[in-house]
Scaffold this active site. Sequence first.
Site, mmCIF file in Angstrom:
data_model
loop_
_atom_site.group_PDB
_atom_site.id
_atom_site.type_symbol
_atom_site.label_atom_id
_atom_site.label_comp_id
_atom_site.label_asym_id
_atom_site.label_seq_id
_atom_site.Cartn_x
_atom_site.Cartn_y
_atom_site.Cartn_z
ATOM 1 N N HIS A 1 53.273 28.957 30.392
ATOM 2 C CA HIS A 1 52.037 28.549 29.727
ATOM 3 C C HIS A 1 52.307 27.397 28.769
ATOM 4 O O HIS A 1 51.570 26.407 28.735
ATOM 5 C CB HIS A 1 51.446 29.704 28.906
ATOM 6 N N LYS B 1 39.252 44.393 31.381
ATOM 7 C CA LYS B 1 40.677 44.288 31.677
ATOM 8 C C LYS B 1 41.482 44.972 30.579
ATOM 9 O O LYS B 1 41.239 44.771 29.399
ATOM 10 C CB LYS B 1 41.064 42.808 31.773
ATOM 11 N N ARG C 1 51.396 27.358 40.331
ATOM 12 C CA ARG C 1 52.754 27.811 40.632
ATOM 13 C C ARG C 1 53.076 27.704 42.108
ATOM 14 O O ARG C 1 54.199 27.446 42.486
ATOM 15 C CB ARG C 1 52.927 29.263 40.188
ATOM 16 N N SER D 1 52.482 36.523 33.401
ATOM 17 C CA SER D 1 52.525 37.475 32.285
ATOM 18 C C SER D 1 52.659 38.910 32.774
ATOM 19 O O SER D 1 53.400 39.707 32.206
ATOM 20 C CB SER D 1 51.267 37.345 31.423
#
Length: 160
Positions: A17, A41, A90, A127
């Site tokens: 990040h 979440k 990514r 994460s």
Amino acid sequence: MRRAVCPGSYDPVTNGHLDIIERASKLFDEVVVAVLINKNKKSLFSVEERLEMLREVTAAWPNVRIDSWHGLLVDYCKEHGIGAIVKGLRAVSDFDYELQMAQMNQQLSGVETMFMSTNPLYSFLASSLVKEVATYGGDVSNLLPPKIEQRLRERLAERN
């Protein structure tokens, strides 16, 4: 003023990040790191804790501001005069999803999305994966800033 937003959950913020945030800070006059508020979440850290950690680890970049939002990101952008969204990619699988979102955002609001390829050192980094590895005692010291790793270890210890 050229302004961009780097949205995410940042639960917790990783070196990947920070790589994207730092690089974006060199391209824009102001970069807003916006933490997503998603009540559905289950996060390890509260929104307030994530904001605090982000302020701490981005303090070296004077044009980076930390905020949070709930709802459509494009509404946040319109409300704050932000013309670009910066996203790190990514892998090709990220692109498939992010391209659709970028096209929808552009159609809804005219806000553009800029994709930055992730530094290969962090191409596998998420994460959720960091949390899982740390939960089982794995070494994540090269994936997080030291203060964030410490807070992650403390939080995981609290839960055991």
